[in-house]
Design an enzyme around this catalytic site. Structure first.
Site, PDB file in Angstrom:
ATOM      1  N   ASP A  32      -2.546 -40.050   0.007  1.00  9.65           N
ATOM      2  CA  ASP A  32      -1.714 -40.430   1.151  1.00  9.65           C
ATOM      3  C   ASP A  32      -2.381 -41.554   1.946  1.00  9.65           C
ATOM      4  O   ASP A  32      -3.609 -41.599   2.068  1.00  9.65           O
ATOM      5  CB  ASP A  32      -1.501 -39.216   2.055  1.00  9.65           C
ATOM      6  CG  ASP A  32      -0.349 -39.410   3.021  1.00  9.65           C
ATOM      7  OD1 ASP A  32       0.447 -40.355   2.817  1.00  9.65           O
ATOM      8  OD2 ASP A  32      -0.235 -38.625   3.979  1.00  9.65           O
ATOM      9  N   ARG A  35       0.402 -47.015   2.445  1.00  8.78           N
ATOM     10  CA  ARG A  35       1.249 -47.912   3.249  1.00  8.78           C
ATOM     11  C   ARG A  35       0.675 -48.106   4.652  1.00  8.78           C
ATOM     12  O   ARG A  35       0.703 -49.211   5.196  1.00  8.78           O
ATOM     13  CB  ARG A  35       2.670 -47.351   3.319  1.00  8.78           C
ATOM     14  CG  ARG A  35       3.373 -47.312   1.957  1.00  8.78           C
ATOM     15  CD  ARG A  35       4.851 -47.037   2.097  1.00  8.78           C
ATOM     16  NE  ARG A  35       5.118 -45.767   2.762  1.00  8.78           N
ATOM     17  CZ  ARG A  35       6.307 -45.401   3.229  1.00  8.78           C
ATOM     18  NH1 ARG A  35       7.333 -46.239   3.132  1.00  8.78           N
ATOM     19  NH2 ARG A  35       6.493 -44.228   3.791  1.00  8.78           N
ATOM     20  N   ARG A  36       0.148 -47.036   5.231  1.00  7.14           N
ATOM     21  CA  ARG A  36      -0.450 -47.162   6.565  1.00  7.14           C
ATOM     22  C   ARG A  36      -1.699 -48.036   6.514  1.00  7.14           C
ATOM     23  O   ARG A  36      -1.966 -48.807   7.446  1.00  7.14           O
ATOM     24  CB  ARG A  36      -0.785 -45.765   7.116  1.00  7.14           C
ATOM     25  CG  ARG A  36       0.444 -45.023   7.648  1.00  7.14           C
ATOM     26  CD  ARG A  36       0.086 -43.637   8.098  1.00  7.14           C
ATOM     27  NE  ARG A  36      -0.174 -42.757   6.968  1.00  7.14           N
ATOM     28  CZ  ARG A  36      -0.775 -41.575   7.064  1.00  7.14           C
ATOM     29  NH1 ARG A  36      -1.227 -41.163   8.237  1.00  7.14           N
ATOM     30  NH2 ARG A  36      -0.948 -40.826   5.996  1.00  7.14           N
ATOM     31  N   ASN A  80      10.158 -39.844  -2.730  1.00  6.21           N
ATOM     32  CA  ASN A  80       9.843 -41.268  -2.649  1.00  6.21           C
ATOM     33  C   ASN A  80      10.988 -42.158  -3.124  1.00  6.21           C
ATOM     34  O   ASN A  80      11.013 -43.358  -2.812  1.00  6.21           O
ATOM     35  CB  ASN A  80       8.589 -41.586  -3.461  1.00  6.21           C
ATOM     36  CG  ASN A  80       7.315 -41.040  -2.849  1.00  6.21           C
ATOM     37  OD1 ASN A  80       6.323 -40.823  -3.533  1.00  6.21           O
ATOM     38  ND2 ASN A  80       7.327 -40.784  -1.539  1.00  6.21           N
ATOM     39  N   ARG A 202      -6.318 -33.944   0.190  1.00  3.93           N
ATOM     40  CA  ARG A 202      -5.296 -34.821   0.769  1.00  3.93           C
ATOM     41  C   ARG A 202      -5.960 -35.789   1.726  1.00  3.93           C
ATOM     42  O   ARG A 202      -6.692 -35.390   2.647  1.00  3.93           O
ATOM     43  CB  ARG A 202      -4.218 -34.034   1.512  1.00  3.93           C
ATOM     44  CG  ARG A 202      -3.185 -34.985   2.146  1.00  3.93           C
ATOM     45  CD  ARG A 202      -1.955 -34.310   2.644  1.00  3.93           C
ATOM     46  NE  ARG A 202      -0.969 -35.311   3.035  1.00  3.93           N
ATOM     47  CZ  ARG A 202       0.339 -35.155   2.978  1.00  3.93           C
ATOM     48  NH1 ARG A 202       0.844 -34.011   2.550  1.00  3.93           N
ATOM     49  NH2 ARG A 202       1.165 -36.101   3.350  1.00  3.93           N
TER      50      ARG A 202
END
Length: 308
Positions: A32, A35-36, A80, A202
């Site tokens: 995860d 994109r951030r 997604n 994660r």
């Protein structure tokens, strides 16, 4: 200062490596934050995914070094598909590129890595399916490290599909309801993972497992390690910390199961401790292997002493 930080990080990694005494067999990772990370750098989402792909290569090497047998990466979920089409198309292009690159890489063949895709891959574009087939064919003969790429994957969808298959066979008279057991369900799950999950990692700061491998992880009471770095920032020290979390969870799990076994035996009919030990010895061999190992590990307790 950069050299000092690198030296300190390397020293800490060595300390962590010396502390570790065991390794999870199957590690599953929710990658995860791509994109951030890209937004933080002022880049496009595709740049974040590409940076994350470099981290994936590093994690494969760390798994090889530490003796992990199986690695599953949550690469593209069923949810997604709802992302912007142009972003997904760029990600699909990157997946094709990396799957073929991995399949041809000397390091993959030298390390004996087998690549498998899990999920509803039929929903993926044809070019991605072709890249998946190519990677699976090129690495089919290896078994040192299994790499599962979760594509178009959703844990609930997987379990629902298995339940529908079982229901159809029961309705058709091909399966007796009394014969349904764990193996009945497992045979109908997505082909790919060969082991229960020992550790879920994660990145990105969120503390949830997001519908990831519920059968393989929850049934095995897998350890979970949440960390704040985005996936492209994930370092070896984070990986080693995750393994340390698994070790602590495994030790705690064994002790808890042993205590439950003792409490159960002591509660049988109000038996005294002496009688409880005799009952325990009679059915100890019938317990699951994890519980037997936990009991045997506590050799200095009353479990192993002769009954009064």
């Amino acid at each position: 200062m950069d050299r000092v930080r690198q030296w300190a990080r390397g020293a800490y990694e060595r300390v962590l490596e010396l502390e570790l005494s065991g390794t999870p067999s199957h590690v599953a990772v929710i990658q995860d934050g791509n994109r951030r990370y890209a937004r933080q750098q002022g880049d496009d989402a595709t740049d974040g995914h590409r940076a994350g792909a470099e981290t994936t290569e590093q994690v494969l090497e760390w798994c090889r070094e530490t003796g992990v047998d199986e690695l599953t990466l949550y690469t593209f979920s069923t949810e997604n598909f709802e992302r912007p089409e142009e972003e997904n198309e760029a990600l699909f292009d990157l997946l094709c590129e990396k799957l073929r690159e991995f399949a041809d890489a000397d390091r993959v063949h030298d390390s004996g890595v087998r690549i498998r895709a899990i999920g509803e891959t039929g929903k993926l574009p044809e070019r991605v399916r072709e890249a998946v087939d190519y990677a699976e064919r090129r690495t089919a003969g290896y078994d040192n490290l299994q790499l599962n790429i979760a594509l178009a994957y959703g844990g609930r969808a997987e379990l629902l599909s298995a339940a529908r298959d079982v229901t159809r066979e029961v309705d058709g008279g091909d399966l007796d309801p009394d014969d349904i057991d764990v193996r009945t369900v497992e045979r109908r799950l997505y082909e790919g993972p060969t082991r229960d999950v020992d550790l879920i990692v994660r990145t990105g700061g969120d503390e949830r497992t997001s519908n990831f491998l519920p059968w393989h992880a929850n049934g095995n009471e897998a350890a979970v390690y949440f960390c704040t770095p985005y996936w492209p920032e994930f370092r070896k020290v984070d990986f080693l910390r995750a393994i340390r979390t698994y070790e602590h969870r495994e030790e705690s799990w064994r002790k808890t199961r042993a205590r439950r076994a003792l409490a159960l035996v002591r509660a049988l009919g109000g038996a005294e401790v002496g009688d409880a030990r005799r009952v325990l010895r009679r059915f100890k061999d019938a317990l699951p292997s994890a519980e037997r190992e936990a009991l045997e590990a506590e050799g200095d307790t009353e479990f192993e002493r002769p009954a009064d």
